[in-house]
Motif scaffolding. Structure first.
Motif, PDB file in Angstrom:
ATOM      1  N   PHE A   1       5.002   7.162   1.797  1.00 39.82           N
ATOM      2  CA  PHE A   1       4.984   5.993   3.120  1.00 39.82           C
ATOM      3  C   PHE A   1       4.493   4.496   2.306  1.00 39.82           C
ATOM      4  O   PHE A   1       3.685   4.425   1.394  1.00 39.82           O
ATOM      5  CB  PHE A   1       3.746   6.258   4.089  1.00 39.82           C
ATOM      6  CG  PHE A   1       4.172   7.638   4.790  1.00 39.82           C
ATOM      7  CD1 PHE A   1       5.403   7.933   5.109  1.00 39.82           C
ATOM      8  CD2 PHE A   1       3.037   8.358   4.954  1.00 39.82           C
ATOM      9  CE1 PHE A   1       5.680   9.159   5.454  1.00 39.82           C
ATOM     10  CE2 PHE A   1       3.334   9.622   5.709  1.00 39.82           C
ATOM     11  CZ  PHE A   1       4.436  10.255   6.112  1.00 39.82           C
TER      12      PHE A   1
ATOM     13  N   GLY B   1       0.655  -1.139  -0.113  1.00 34.32           N
ATOM     14  CA  GLY B   1      -0.019  -0.115  -0.020  1.00 34.32           C
ATOM     15  C   GLY B   1       0.885   1.183  -0.038  1.00 34.32           C
ATOM     16  O   GLY B   1       1.539   1.411   0.907  1.00 34.32           O
ATOM     17  N   PHE B   2       0.844   1.956  -0.986  1.00 37.17           N
ATOM     18  CA  PHE B   2       1.350   3.216  -1.158  1.00 37.17           C
ATOM     19  C   PHE B   2       0.545   4.633  -0.635  1.00 37.17           C
ATOM     20  O   PHE B   2      -0.617   4.601  -1.169  1.00 37.17           O
ATOM     21  CB  PHE B   2       1.981   3.637  -2.445  1.00 37.17           C
ATOM     22  CG  PHE B   2       2.826   2.780  -3.292  1.00 37.17           C
ATOM     23  CD1 PHE B   2       4.202   2.835  -2.873  1.00 37.17           C
ATOM     24  CD2 PHE B   2       2.572   1.597  -3.927  1.00 37.17           C
ATOM     25  CE1 PHE B   2       5.130   1.816  -3.472  1.00 37.17           C
ATOM     26  CE2 PHE B   2       3.224   0.489  -4.384  1.00 37.17           C
ATOM     27  CZ  PHE B   2       4.835   0.879  -4.108  1.00 37.17           C
ATOM     28  N   ILE B   3       1.114   5.464   0.132  1.00 39.62           N
ATOM     29  CA  ILE B   3       0.427   6.608   0.394  1.00 39.62           C
ATOM     30  C   ILE B   3       1.412   7.789  -0.215  1.00 39.62           C
ATOM     31  O   ILE B   3       2.650   7.989   0.422  1.00 39.62           O
ATOM     32  CB  ILE B   3       0.229   6.877   1.787  1.00 39.62           C
ATOM     33  CG1 ILE B   3      -0.735   5.720   2.471  1.00 39.62           C
ATOM     34  CG2 ILE B   3      -0.105   8.201   2.212  1.00 39.62           C
ATOM     35  CD1 ILE B   3      -0.765   5.840   3.946  1.00 39.62           C
TER      36      ILE B   3
ATOM     37  N   THR C   1      -3.142   2.385  -3.868  1.00 38.47           N
ATOM     38  CA  THR C   1      -2.412   3.626  -4.057  1.00 38.47           C
ATOM     39  C   THR C   1      -3.326   4.680  -3.522  1.00 38.47           C
ATOM     40  O   THR C   1      -4.483   4.906  -3.990  1.00 38.47           O
ATOM     41  CB  THR C   1      -1.974   3.845  -5.426  1.00 38.47           C
ATOM     42  OG1 THR C   1      -1.386   2.691  -5.963  1.00 38.47           O
ATOM     43  CG2 THR C   1      -1.057   5.076  -5.605  1.00 38.47           C
TER      44      THR C   1
END
Lengths: 352, 352
Positions: free
Chosen positions: A157, A110-112, A145
């Motif tokens: 993150f 999971g990208f932030i 995303t």
């Protein structure tokens, strides 16, 4: 990517990886997000479940009990000697999964992302994740995303969540340390935290000290094969060796005695710690394992560890003792004893 | 918490939930982090694997193929009519897992907290997650906590990753839509996105429109029982119904025709959309499911959906058609036809 895939966004210009930046639209659920996923993430993480493009990944039925571990990564700086947030995110979660004695199989990502983050940096991170996953034999099977406005995040993150399997009969836990057990560590401590600090502070020695970031699944497989009666594995990340030993002492209701002279610390890490006012016992590691095992298994385990590249410098550093207070104590190099307490606060923020 | 547990931090004052704030030390790997985990997270998420205190959770061998889904949540505001980031994080990942037709079992939680975030808000969020997980029968089995400096995050971001099982014989995917299939939706669309926008803009109607945030595992179980030949389930979150239908069209290489007059939209949501310049087709939902199934199964499926509280307002809204271009088209209420394209950018950022 296949011609068909490239054709999906034929009416859009391809992502400008070299000069482009993350925009809010990359998290909006529309065509820009779809393009980012296809051209950047799916191109790097090549797994049938991911390519399928569904909101979840359907996988085989695993052979054994399931293990799950999750880790969010907020390290600053994102790139450091010996690694980056991408490889770290893969290694960190693998190392948590294998503290069960199990084998990692699948991982989610999971990208932030912060608006304005350079696509070139994101690509470098994603490629680093893909390489780390490939090397570890773990498949990245699904992801997510999100994009936050400029000033509401910090570049990137990454959450990684891993699933693995652990064979019947293996029962490892921080609660299984028993008086008389041996305490081992798989190699030099403090490298990761000092490498991060050095690159933050632009210190001269930053070129010589590299993060130890590594996936230890191979080492752990060899260890479990050599000593299936091992009681406890834990990777000493935030809070370092000191925090890990205190956690085990608390979980198991025992004390721990370690010997300073037996703890492997590189000379340059020791020197850097002195300069920075740090204690290597409290500095994070990202490629080490702390081991508690029956004393009778310690030699076989050490031998197996030293035969593996990631355990070459493994050492027996102490023993589990009876202690209702759950103290960790150290025999110092000068023959004294001191209590090795938890740190009350943080020694190094944003280290992983 | 048990007396033993409370005693673990006997030398520290208990967390001041009412007035306290997140400090960097809560992410440092030392005693402050340990206290936060014990007194706030473990107290709320009561599962043996979590209470064990290891870095991973060891679970039973699941009966069936495995499903994994991950979702990071960055919604702003954190609290909104009908839910908050905590319940949303639980519902969102459950709804992704069940798009496989499977059953959710376990969930991991990763928090990225900003220095200064009020502990009272965190507790409210954590309690909301615990309640949502309990209601859905999913266990939160392991977690992770990171803290970033003030100004480098946005209060709280939450990653949830879910694992479930899917029975042999079920084969649902966005790639399985076939010409002639029926397209259904489980209820009113647009509620979540409009509730978020309204509470952001402090609009008057914000009191009457609530997010539809809900876990749909019960609905999906009933649907799969009634029509095991269902082809595709997908929850229309970011990008709304329009994005979901375009995704399915692209994955399956088909076209979609929908009828505007058959799409359930609440009057007040329609009015709010007009005021805000939004199109309900593009607004996020967090408690709805889009369904593609063989035409012969549509009636049985609709009946099963309407018998469930979360599917009471289910409707058949269109058909899958042959179309090499993969277009989604809508017969408008006025008898015309228009293309329902992806949005190129974002309509509503930070919606989930």
């Amino acid at each position: 990517m296949s011609g068909q895939r490239a054709g999906k966004h034929a009416h859009l210009r391809p992502l400008d990886i070299r000069r482009g930046r993350i925009e809010m639209s990359h998290g909006g659920g529309g065509r820009a997000m779809s393009q980012l996923i296809d051209e950047l993430f799916q191109a790097a993480f090549d797994h049938p479940a991911l390519q399928q493009g569904d909101d979840c990944a359907v996988l085989d039925r695993p052979e054994g009990r399931l293990v799950m571990a999750t880790d969010s990564h907020v390290v600053s700086p994102l790139f450091f000697p010996g690694g980056d947030i991408g490889s770290l995110a893969v290694h960190g979660t693998i190392n948590d999964v294998i503290t069960s004695g199990g084998r990692p199989l699948w991982m989610t990502v999971g990208f932030i992302l912060e608006e304005g983050f350079p696509l070139a940096d994101l690509k470098r991170i994603v490629d680093s994740m893909a390489a780390a996953a490939l090397e570890a034999g773990i498949a990245i099977v699904t992801g997510d995303t999100k994009v936050v406005e400029r000033g509401h995040g910090d570049g990137v993150f990454i959450n990684t969540t891993g699933v693995g399997v652990v064979a019947e009969g293996l029962d490892l836990s921080g609660s299984r340390a028993r008086p008389g057990d041996a305490v081992l560590v798989s190699g030099f401590i403090g490298d990761h935290g000092v490498a991060i600090m050095a690159s933050r502070e632009n210190l001269e020695f930053s070129t010589s000290i590299r993060s130890d970031s590594a996936a230890l699944h191979g080492l752990v497989a060899a260890m479990v094969a050599a000593a299936p009666d091992v009681h406890c594995l834990r990777d000493p990340t935030r809070g370092g060796l000191a925090a890990t030993l205190n956690e085990i002492a608390r979980q198991s209701g025992v004390g721990v005695t370690i010997r300073e002279s037996d703890i492997p610390v590189r000379e340059e890490v020791d020197a850097a710690c002195e300069l920075l006012g740090l204690d290597p016992l409290y500095v994070a590691n990202e490629g080490k394992m702390v081991v508690v095992c029956p004393a009778a298994s310690a030699d076989a385990l050490l031998q197996a560890m030293r035969a593996h590249p990631h355990g070459r410098d493994a050492a027996r550093i102490g023993e589990i003792v009876e202690d209702p207070n759950g103290f960790v104590e150290m025999e110092t190099a000068f023959g004294g004893r001191r209590k090795v307490d938890w740190i009350a606060g943080e020694q190094l923020p944003r280290i992983c």
